[in-house]
Design a protein around this motif. Sequence first.
Motif, mmCIF file in Angstrom:
data_model
loop_
_atom_site.group_PDB
_atom_site.id
_atom_site.type_symbol
_atom_site.label_atom_id
_atom_site.label_comp_id
_atom_site.label_asym_id
_atom_site.label_seq_id
_atom_site.Cartn_x
_atom_site.Cartn_y
_atom_site.Cartn_z
ATOM 1 N N GLY A 60 12.033 35.183 6.392
ATOM 2 C CA GLY A 60 10.674 35.680 6.256
ATOM 3 C C GLY A 60 10.110 35.625 4.856
ATOM 4 O O GLY A 60 8.959 36.009 4.634
ATOM 5 N N GLU A 61 10.893 35.127 3.897
ATOM 6 C CA GLU A 61 10.421 35.057 2.519
ATOM 7 C C GLU A 61 9.573 33.806 2.304
ATOM 8 O O GLU A 61 9.808 32.763 2.907
ATOM 9 C CB GLU A 61 11.610 35.031 1.557
ATOM 10 N N PHE A 62 8.588 33.930 1.443
ATOM 11 C CA PHE A 62 7.731 32.803 1.052
ATOM 12 C C PHE A 62 8.031 32.522 -0.415
ATOM 13 O O PHE A 62 7.734 33.334 -1.281
ATOM 14 C CB PHE A 62 6.262 33.193 1.230
ATOM 15 N N ILE A 63 8.659 31.377 -0.696
ATOM 16 C CA ILE A 63 8.915 31.035 -2.087
ATOM 17 C C ILE A 63 8.126 29.784 -2.452
ATOM 18 O O ILE A 63 7.822 28.938 -1.605
ATOM 19 C CB ILE A 63 10.415 30.841 -2.394
ATOM 20 N N ALA A 64 7.775 29.684 -3.715
ATOM 21 C CA ALA A 64 7.085 28.509 -4.243
ATOM 22 C C ALA A 64 7.935 27.922 -5.355
ATOM 23 O O ALA A 64 8.506 28.657 -6.168
ATOM 24 C CB ALA A 64 5.705 28.875 -4.770
ATOM 25 N N ILE A 65 8.013 26.602 -5.391
ATOM 26 C CA ILE A 65 8.757 25.892 -6.431
ATOM 27 C C ILE A 65 7.764 25.115 -7.274
ATOM 28 O O ILE A 65 6.982 24.315 -6.748
ATOM 29 C CB ILE A 65 9.799 24.939 -5.819
ATOM 30 N N VAL A 66 7.776 25.361 -8.584
ATOM 31 C CA VAL A 66 6.889 24.655 -9.502
ATOM 32 C C VAL A 66 7.731 23.929 -10.547
ATOM 33 O O VAL A 66 8.865 24.307 -10.834
ATOM 34 C CB VAL A 66 5.892 25.608 -10.190
ATOM 35 N N GLY A 67 7.152 22.888 -11.103
ATOM 36 C CA GLY A 67 7.839 22.115 -12.129
ATOM 37 C C GLY A 67 7.042 20.865 -12.429
ATOM 38 O O GLY A 67 6.134 20.499 -11.690
ATOM 39 N N SER A 68 7.380 20.200 -13.517
ATOM 40 C CA SER A 68 6.661 18.999 -13.917
ATOM 41 C C SER A 68 6.926 17.854 -12.946
ATOM 42 O O SER A 68 7.899 17.882 -12.174
ATOM 43 C CB SER A 68 7.078 18.589 -15.333
ATOM 44 N N SER A 69 6.093 16.840 -12.975
ATOM 45 C CA SER A 69 6.270 15.673 -12.112
ATOM 46 C C SER A 69 7.621 15.023 -12.402
ATOM 47 O O SER A 69 8.024 14.885 -13.554
ATOM 48 C CB SER A 69 5.152 14.656 -12.362
ATOM 49 N N GLY A 70 8.323 14.664 -11.332
ATOM 50 C CA GLY A 70 9.604 13.994 -11.484
ATOM 51 C C GLY A 70 10.796 14.913 -11.655
ATOM 52 O O GLY A 70 11.912 14.441 -11.848
ATOM 53 N N CYS A 71 10.566 16.244 -11.527
ATOM 54 C CA CYS A 71 11.689 17.170 -11.735
ATOM 55 C C CYS A 71 12.552 17.337 -10.487
ATOM 56 O O CYS A 71 13.602 17.984 -10.546
ATOM 57 C CB CYS A 71 11.180 18.526 -12.213
ATOM 58 N N GLY A 72 12.116 16.794 -9.355
ATOM 59 C CA GLY A 72 12.941 16.843 -8.145
ATOM 60 C C GLY A 72 12.523 17.879 -7.120
ATOM 61 O O GLY A 72 13.266 18.162 -6.179
ATOM 62 N N LYS A 73 11.305 18.431 -7.252
ATOM 63 C CA LYS A 73 10.845 19.452 -6.296
ATOM 64 C C LYS A 73 10.799 18.901 -4.873
ATOM 65 O O LYS A 73 11.356 19.488 -3.941
ATOM 66 C CB LYS A 73 9.447 19.957 -6.676
ATOM 67 N N SER A 74 10.110 17.780 -4.703
ATOM 68 C CA SER A 74 9.981 17.194 -3.363
ATOM 69 C C SER A 74 11.318 16.654 -2.866
ATOM 70 O O SER A 74 11.609 16.700 -1.665
ATOM 71 C CB SER A 74 8.934 16.077 -3.381
ATOM 72 N N THR A 75 12.128 16.166 -3.781
ATOM 73 C CA THR A 75 13.467 15.697 -3.416
ATOM 74 C C THR A 75 14.295 16.836 -2.835
ATOM 75 O O THR A 75 15.018 16.656 -1.846
ATOM 76 C CB THR A 75 14.181 15.112 -4.649
#
Length: 269
Positions: free
Chosen positions: A43-58
């Motif tokens: 039930g938790e909502f987390i957000a991941i932020v970081g610069s382009s190419g840091c691997g967030k979408s990966t």
Amino acid sequence: MTMLDHASAAQPAVEIDSVTLNYFTPERETLALSNVSLKVAPGEFIAIVGSSGCGKSTLLSMISGLLPPSRGSIRIDGQAVTKPSPRVGYMFQKDTLLDWRTILDNVVIGAELLGRDMKVSRRRAEELLTRYGLGEFLHSLPSQLSGGMRQRAALARTLCCEPDLLLLDEPFSALDYQTRLALSDEVAGILTAEQKTVILVTHDIGEAISMADRVIVMSRRPGRIKSEHRITFPSFGPMRPTPFQARKCGEFAGFFQTIWDELDIHQMQ
């Protein structure tokens, strides 16, 4: 103790343990993610932020089972992730609606592919679309909808198969700013009502702070977890503010400045 505190004490909905990813090309080896560990409560909502190419979408691709880690493990509700699962819904930056199918037919496409009962799935799709303000557009084509309406349809498609976990990869980035703000409010309300576990990847610090229970800041490549921030707005009172309300709370600016500084954006100009 809050509902989220109770959830945190239970088995994690998602557990990422010492995950590392190496890319190999004929020219070289690239370390994309390094020793990432993270637990997400039910039930938790987390957000991941970081610069382009840091691997967030990966990282989202690995959680979804589309990409295996080089080292480490990922578990959803205690079960190792080895392949894509209908329990995980994935919403991308582009709505990827099929132009030749009506909105209703687009929303049930996942159910078709999974071999679900189509009468039940179409009823679920109609209910979702009506609830999200698209009841008059069930038989319209995607080209007849605005960008925000298309993203609501894409969210309905993601929710139609009733996944336990939602992965959102920059779902609002293609929209103009005003539509982004309005849609983030709508989506937050929808996901709260659906009581889903959510992982959002975004470049927008304000979006992350206003929508998430917790913000994860990643370093530049190779991506590592640099910091975590539990987002609360005590000045608003005991209830969680909507994303639009959160942006007007006194705590918002403090969170924004802290995360901005941690991202070292100024060093990338």
